[in-house]
Design a protein around this motif. Structure first.
Motif: not given
Length: 252
Positions: A39, A129, A145-151
């Motif tokens: 993740a 985190e 973007d942290p969500d784009e990084y996670a994906e």
């Protein structure tokens, strides 16, 4: 196509490059052994009695500690451009029990160190985190973007990039040079009076040094998942005679 900032940040944070940790309100930075889990969260392995572990001890009754992981790309060959520098900021917490065991399995997929077998004793795992991600390239800072990084997924060729480039240079130089010249000629591009050379490779394509401090990107027909798929994709380039013989055989 080329890697997005999120993909580059994930590649840099994956754990193949040296990193340092800066902890809020503590001396530092500290060198850190790290990987990123599936993740994108950063896992850090350190000695239980070491300076990093001490610096990560929460204060004022908190459960976690604010910190930033700093990772700078190391180009695989001389003259190759850097992918940049990533800062991964967030909150670090020490892991124990099932959380530590699950994190150790993910850590071992990148760095199978025997120190992971002593998490109940000499070593400890922390997990960061992710709250903020920045990528600096060519003097420009990009907010990711942290969500784009996670994906995003780290580039599957980054860990073996030096091996790939060495193999092309040592065993396939004439074929690669002919291919690069043909592609550049077709695009109407000059290459500085000397042979062009591949200086970087990723899942989307290769970066070619054409002289006079210039590079151009040549994209693959499609992104590759691993070394084997890259080999199949480049086979007609690296062995044009084999491809011609195969075509003749099928025609017959």
């Amino acid at each position: 196509m080329h890697p997005s900032p999120a993909e580059v940040a994930r590649t840099l944070a994956a754990g193949r490059l040296p990193g340092s940790a800066t902890i809020a309100c503590r001396p530092g930075p500290h060198p850190v052994r790290h990987v990123a889990d599936s993740a994108g969260r950063v896992l850090m392995l350190s000695r239980r009695d070491g300076l990093l572990t001490e610096a990560l001890i929460p204060t004022d009754g908190a459960d976690d500690t604010a910190m930033v992981l700093d990772v700078t790309d190391v180009p695989p060959v001389a003259g190759a451009p850097s992918l940049g520098r990533a800062w991964i900021a967030g909150w670090a917490v020490a892991l124990s029990g099932d959380d530590a065991r699950e994190a150790a399995i993910e850590f071992a997929e990148v760095d199978p160190t025997g120190d992971l077998l002593d998490l109940s004793g000499e070593f400890v795992l922390h997990r960061l985190e992710v709250a903020e991600v920045r990528l600096e390239r060519g003097g420009v800072t990009i907010e990711v973007d942290p969500d784009e990084y996670a994906e995003a997924e780290p580039d599957p060729l980054h860990a073996i990039e030096w091996d790939l480039l060495s193999d092309l240079a040592d065993h396939h130089a004439p074929e690669v040079t002919d291919f690069l010249k043909a592609q550049l000629d077709k695009a109407g591009m000059t290459y500085g009076g000397r042979d062009p050379r591949v200086v970087r490779m990723d899942r989307y394509g290769m970066l070619v040094d054409i002289g006079t401090t210039k590079t151009v990107r040549l994209a693959y027909a499609h992104p590759v998942a691993d070394r084997a798929e890259l080999a199949r994709l480049l086979h007609p380039v690296l062995c044009p005679r084999c491809s011609a013989d195969s075509a003749t055989s099928h025609a017959a």
